[in-house]
Design a protein around this motif. Structure first.
Motif, PDB file in Angstrom:
ATOM      1  N   GLU A 191     -16.792 -17.700  23.676  1.00 12.22           N
ATOM      2  CA  GLU A 191     -17.821 -18.634  24.105  1.00 12.22           C
ATOM      3  C   GLU A 191     -17.318 -19.470  25.270  1.00 12.22           C
ATOM      4  N   ILE A 192     -18.226 -20.236  25.835  1.00  8.43           N
ATOM      5  CA  ILE A 192     -17.894 -21.172  26.899  1.00  8.43           C
ATOM      6  C   ILE A 192     -18.523 -22.495  26.525  1.00  8.43           C
ATOM      7  N   THR A 193     -17.729 -23.546  26.465  1.00 11.60           N
ATOM      8  CA  THR A 193     -18.214 -24.835  26.003  1.00 11.60           C
ATOM      9  C   THR A 193     -17.985 -25.899  27.059  1.00 11.60           C
ATOM     10  N   GLN A 194     -18.941 -26.809  27.140  1.00 13.47           N
ATOM     11  CA  GLN A 194     -18.868 -27.915  28.077  1.00 13.47           C
ATOM     12  C   GLN A 194     -18.892 -29.230  27.309  1.00 13.47           C
ATOM     13  N   SER A 195     -18.171 -30.197  27.833  1.00 10.73           N
ATOM     14  CA  SER A 195     -18.229 -31.523  27.245  1.00 10.73           C
ATOM     15  C   SER A 195     -18.036 -32.576  28.327  1.00 10.73           C
ATOM     16  N   PRO A 196     -18.709 -33.736  28.192  1.00  7.75           N
ATOM     17  CA  PRO A 196     -19.694 -34.009  27.159  1.00  7.75           C
ATOM     18  C   PRO A 196     -21.015 -33.310  27.450  1.00  7.75           C
ATOM     19  N   ARG A 197     -21.957 -33.351  26.549  1.00 10.36           N
ATOM     20  CA  ARG A 197     -23.279 -32.770  26.805  1.00 10.36           C
ATOM     21  C   ARG A 197     -24.158 -33.736  27.592  1.00 10.36           C
ATOM     22  N   HIS A 198     -23.932 -35.012  27.368  1.00 11.22           N
ATOM     23  CA  HIS A 198     -24.671 -36.039  28.096  1.00 11.22           C
ATOM     24  C   HIS A 198     -23.691 -37.125  28.493  1.00 11.22           C
ATOM     25  N   LYS A 199     -23.885 -37.670  29.701  1.00  9.36           N
ATOM     26  CA  LYS A 199     -23.037 -38.788  30.126  1.00  9.36           C
ATOM     27  C   LYS A 199     -23.806 -39.651  31.095  1.00  9.36           C
ATOM     28  N   ILE A 200     -23.658 -40.956  30.909  1.00  4.54           N
ATOM     29  CA  ILE A 200     -24.178 -41.938  31.845  1.00  4.54           C
ATOM     30  C   ILE A 200     -22.981 -42.670  32.413  1.00  4.54           C
ATOM     31  N   THR A 201     -22.912 -42.773  33.724  1.00  3.16           N
ATOM     32  CA  THR A 201     -21.805 -43.454  34.363  1.00  3.16           C
ATOM     33  C   THR A 201     -22.317 -44.341  35.485  1.00  3.16           C
ATOM     34  N   GLU A 202     -21.461 -45.195  35.976  1.00  5.08           N
ATOM     35  CA  GLU A 202     -21.853 -46.109  37.044  1.00  5.08           C
ATOM     36  C   GLU A 202     -21.420 -45.571  38.397  1.00  5.08           C
ATOM     37  N   THR A 203     -22.149 -45.942  39.385  1.00  5.59           N
ATOM     38  CA  THR A 203     -21.802 -45.585  40.763  1.00  5.59           C
ATOM     39  C   THR A 203     -20.374 -46.010  41.073  1.00  5.59           C
ATOM     40  N   GLY A 204     -19.639 -45.103  41.679  1.00  2.00           N
ATOM     41  CA  GLY A 204     -18.280 -45.407  42.099  1.00  2.00           C
ATOM     42  C   GLY A 204     -17.203 -45.003  41.100  1.00  2.00           C
ATOM     43  N   ARG A 205     -17.569 -44.734  39.897  1.00  8.20           N
ATOM     44  CA  ARG A 205     -16.568 -44.356  38.880  1.00  8.20           C
ATOM     45  C   ARG A 205     -16.176 -42.888  39.033  1.00  8.20           C
ATOM     46  N   GLN A 206     -14.963 -42.585  38.619  1.00  8.96           N
ATOM     47  CA  GLN A 206     -14.526 -41.195  38.569  1.00  8.96           C
ATOM     48  C   GLN A 206     -14.953 -40.598  37.222  1.00  8.96           C
ATOM     49  N   VAL A 207     -15.472 -39.392  37.289  1.00  7.36           N
ATOM     50  CA  VAL A 207     -15.967 -38.723  36.082  1.00  7.36           C
ATOM     51  C   VAL A 207     -15.414 -37.308  36.054  1.00  7.36           C
ATOM     52  N   THR A 208     -15.006 -36.864  34.887  1.00  8.85           N
ATOM     53  CA  THR A 208     -14.549 -35.475  34.737  1.00  8.85           C
ATOM     54  C   THR A 208     -15.364 -34.791  33.660  1.00  8.85           C
ATOM     55  N   LEU A 209     -15.900 -33.643  34.029  1.00 14.12           N
ATOM     56  CA  LEU A 209     -16.650 -32.797  33.094  1.00 14.12           C
ATOM     57  C   LEU A 209     -15.760 -31.619  32.714  1.00 14.12           C
ATOM     58  N   ALA A 210     -15.702 -31.348  31.417  1.00 13.78           N
ATOM     59  CA  ALA A 210     -14.807 -30.299  30.934  1.00 13.78           C
ATOM     60  C   ALA A 210     -15.560 -28.990  30.729  1.00 13.78           C
ATOM     61  N   CYS A 211     -14.847 -27.886  30.968  1.00 11.95           N
ATOM     62  CA  CYS A 211     -15.363 -26.541  30.722  1.00 11.95           C
ATOM     63  C   CYS A 211     -14.232 -25.703  30.155  1.00 11.95           C
ATOM     64  N   HIS A 212     -14.481 -25.086  29.009  1.00 20.02           N
ATOM     65  CA  HIS A 212     -13.465 -24.287  28.321  1.00 20.02           C
ATOM     66  C   HIS A 212     -14.082 -22.972  27.883  1.00 20.02           C
ATOM     67  N   GLN A 213     -13.441 -21.860  28.280  1.00 21.21           N
ATOM     68  CA  GLN A 213     -13.978 -20.556  27.885  1.00 21.21           C
ATOM     69  C   GLN A 213     -12.916 -19.756  27.121  1.00 21.21           C
ATOM     70  N   THR A 214     -13.395 -19.009  26.141  1.00 25.65           N
ATOM     71  CA  THR A 214     -12.498 -18.177  25.332  1.00 25.65           C
ATOM     72  C   THR A 214     -12.758 -16.696  25.582  1.00 25.65           C
ATOM     73  N   TRP A 215     -13.434 -16.374  26.684  1.00 24.14           N
ATOM     74  CA  TRP A 215     -13.671 -14.975  27.067  1.00 24.14           C
ATOM     75  C   TRP A 215     -12.436 -14.347  27.714  1.00 24.14           C
ATOM     76  N   ASN A 216     -11.476 -15.191  28.117  1.00 19.46           N
ATOM     77  CA  ASN A 216     -10.325 -14.722  28.887  1.00 19.46           C
ATOM     78  C   ASN A 216     -10.761 -14.180  30.256  1.00 19.46           C
ATOM     79  N   HIS A 217     -11.817 -14.763  30.811  1.00 18.33           N
ATOM     80  CA  HIS A 217     -12.323 -14.367  32.110  1.00 18.33           C
ATOM     81  C   HIS A 217     -11.475 -14.956  33.227  1.00 18.33           C
ATOM     82  N   ASN A 218     -11.326 -14.172  34.292  1.00 17.84           N
ATOM     83  CA  ASN A 218     -10.617 -14.687  35.465  1.00 17.84           C
ATOM     84  C   ASN A 218     -11.485 -15.629  36.286  1.00 17.84           C
ATOM     85  N   ASN A 219     -12.786 -15.329  36.365  1.00 19.05           N
ATOM     86  CA  ASN A 219     -13.667 -16.078  37.255  1.00 19.05           C
ATOM     87  C   ASN A 219     -14.356 -17.210  36.502  1.00 19.05           C
TER      88      ASN A 219
END
Lengths: 115, 112
Positions: free
Chosen positions: A3-31
């Motif tokens: 599968e491929i999972t993303q987190s968080p599913r929803h996020k509210i942030t303020e202008t100017g802040r740094q934000v990181t969205l995660a993506c994790h896959q267990t397909w062992n895909h190169n791309n």
């Protein structure tokens, strides 16, 4: 099952802040890919990677960065969030053409709101 | 630069009737994909078309690819409500690797 999972599913942030969205896959895909989806624009490519330590800019890469330190993860960072980056973000992964199933598989998406 | 166009962008369909939607692209490719997206959900792979003349069918949907015309069609037979969704085509121009460029999507709505 792979599968491929993303987190968080929803996020509210303020202008100017740094934000990181995660993506994790267990397909062992190169791309791996990051897209944003906005009404009237379909899906637009932000960044993509063809393997560990490889990253490339897509058509809408300004204000975003990615890094690929292992096969499974491709985090997307918004360096200084702007209201124009309010969107739904999708991560996807795929195998190298000729190595099996060629279609890209998508995560469930992250809805980001910048206020 | 690869451009992918889908038309129409919105289609209201009557139950039981047949329809065809189109995907045109601007540069050579022999890898094209159709995805379905339900509101608020992710994209689900429908069809993988990997050569000129490829035809795939799943239930009431049939997709085909003409690489010479740079055109893919998605034919809907006897539309039913369950087919209401947004359909994207995506063209792979990544060469030895893979990089998908998406059309803007076609939203189908099936009415009784």
């Amino acid at each position: 099952d792979a599968e491929i999972t993303q987190s968080p599913r929803h996020k509210i942030t303020e202008t100017g802040r740094q934000v990181t969205l995660a993506c994790h896959q267990t397909w062992n895909h190169n791309n791996m890919f990051w897209y944003r989806q906005d009404l009237g624009h379909g899906l637009r490519l932000i960044h993509y990677s063809y393997g560990v330590q490889d990253t490339n800019k897509g058509e809408v890469s300004d204000g975003y960065s990615v890094s690929r330190s292992n096969t499974e993860d491709l985090p997307l960072t918004l360096e200084s969030a702007a209201s124009s980056q309010t969107s739904v973000y999708f991560c996807a992964s795929s195998e190298i053409p000729g190595q099996g199933r060629t279609e890209a598989f998508f995560g469930q998406g992250t809805r980001l709101t910048v206020v | 630069e690869l451009k992918v166009e889908q038309n129409p962008l919105f289609l209201s369909m009557q139950e039981g009737k047949n329809y065809t939607i189109y995907c045109n692209y601007s540069t050579t490719s022999d890898r094209l994909y159709w995805y379905r997206q339900d509101p608020g959900k992710s994209l689900e792979s429908l069809f993988v078309l990997l050569s000129n003349g490829a035809v795939k069918q799943e239930g009431r949907l049939m997709a085909s690819l003409d690489t010479k015309a740079r055109l893919s069609t998605l034919h809907i037979t006897a539309a039913v409500h369950d087919l209401s969704a947004t359909y994207f085509c995506a063209v792979d121009n990544g060469g030895a690797n893979s990089k998908l460029t998406f059309g803007k999507g076609i939203t189908l709505s099936v009415r009784p």
